[in-house]
Design a protein around this motif. Structure first.
Motif: not given
Lengths: 127, 127, 127, 127
Positions: C109-111, C113-114, C116-120, D114, D118
């Motif tokens: 998942r690339l998130d 929403r805020q 800087a992106n987050a990954l899991m 970004q 991440a």
């Protein structure tokens, strides 16, 4: 009352991506960049855990010996291991975790080198 | 029509890195920092799920009892478990999830303590 | 020349934490928030893949049918599945992926929403 | 002294979500966006490792041949593989890693496209 009196998991676990980010943003120790091994001893027997640290250019360090009481969680920051030696930051390593009773090991890194922290986690490889 | 009438997965699962970050940035409840267990009951039989929570310094809490209907997803924030007790934030824990029929469990954390959220996820360890 | 002519992996895979974040920051489509199933068909036989989507409050959707050519990678954003229906954003789901030949499935998942992106990411559960 | 003289792990591993983010923020090479395969050869025998790279639209590349000394960690950025070819950034791929002795493989991506980086990581799939 214990749903797993003989424990659950395996007696050898490997983490291949070990690395302690060398800088941090945010309040210590909560937001300090770290690598952790998170362990569960669900059984009714105390666990004797040995951690071996493998490097790219020298013989392994360890064992670092830990004890996990029955029916207890144990989250160990690699940053805080201090005997027989201290693991340097900014250095690639791998971990082998052995136990005399079944445990489960999960690897998590918090990286706060930049302004918002990053996280990664995986169940370790059971050998 | 069901591709897995007898279900898929295992009847015991472990998550070793449990932790609910104690602060959040962004709109609630979507961006509230949380630890989740995401579960699939792909079979045609209702699942009775029990969650046990292990701590570092006291006996386990639980079981928290959940029911998952046949052919349904069930995502449970640990923050929202409230019986027999509430799981404190900022505290290390581990989870044991048992089920009377096969399910699959994945562990995910959203950490929004700093300005941009961080995520981590892993399939739990099947016992 | 093919190191795995008969393929490698399993013929059923589960992802339990499905969720497409409902907002994004950054240029589309690269930084658009998404959930992906990343698949390898290492063998010499074309794979027929079926994806079933399980929800919390209704019967499963699918199968979404995909084909993976021999010796090919195939990364599919769940956002882009469009037959027999479209998967809604901001909704909890689980995935069952079946194949007539062995494949490997990883969930990412690339998130964004805020800011800087987050990954899991995790290797899915092989059934 | 070696706790695993015959090694630990498997001789084939798959990573299905390969992708090198095409941009970076922060100092090189530490914060450069990258995909890595992190490997442990815990045994007393040198490992000959072959990496095959699968794409969506052409035949696989490789093998890229690596050697891991006994009792050593080896973290390889995919960005830095350069023979028989260079892996392009911004391109979907999968990896098959084979070894003549047991090793463990973990896949990690650092994405600094970004402003805050991440991270994602998973133990690869053992074949």
């Amino acid at each position: 009352m214990n749903p797993c009196p003989t424990g659950i998991g395996a007696t050898a676990w490997v983490i291949a991506d070990g690395y302690i980010p060398p800088r941090s943003c945010g309040p210590e120790p909560e937001m300090t960049s770290h690598d952790s091994i998170c362990m569960l001893n669900a059984g009714d027997t105390r666990a004797r855990v040995e951690v071996y640290v493998y490097f790219t250019d020298r013989e392994p360090a360890g064992p670092f010996v830990l004890a996990i009481a029955p029916r207890r969680a144990f989250h160990q920051r690699i940053n805080d291991l201090d005997g027989p030696e201290h693991i340097p930051v900014g250095t690639d390593y791998c971990l082998l975790v052995t136990s005399d009773v079944p445990i489960v090991v999960q690897h998590t890194r918090l990286d706060s080198r930049q302004e918002a922290n990053a996280l990664m986690s995986t169940i370790a490889f059971p050998g």
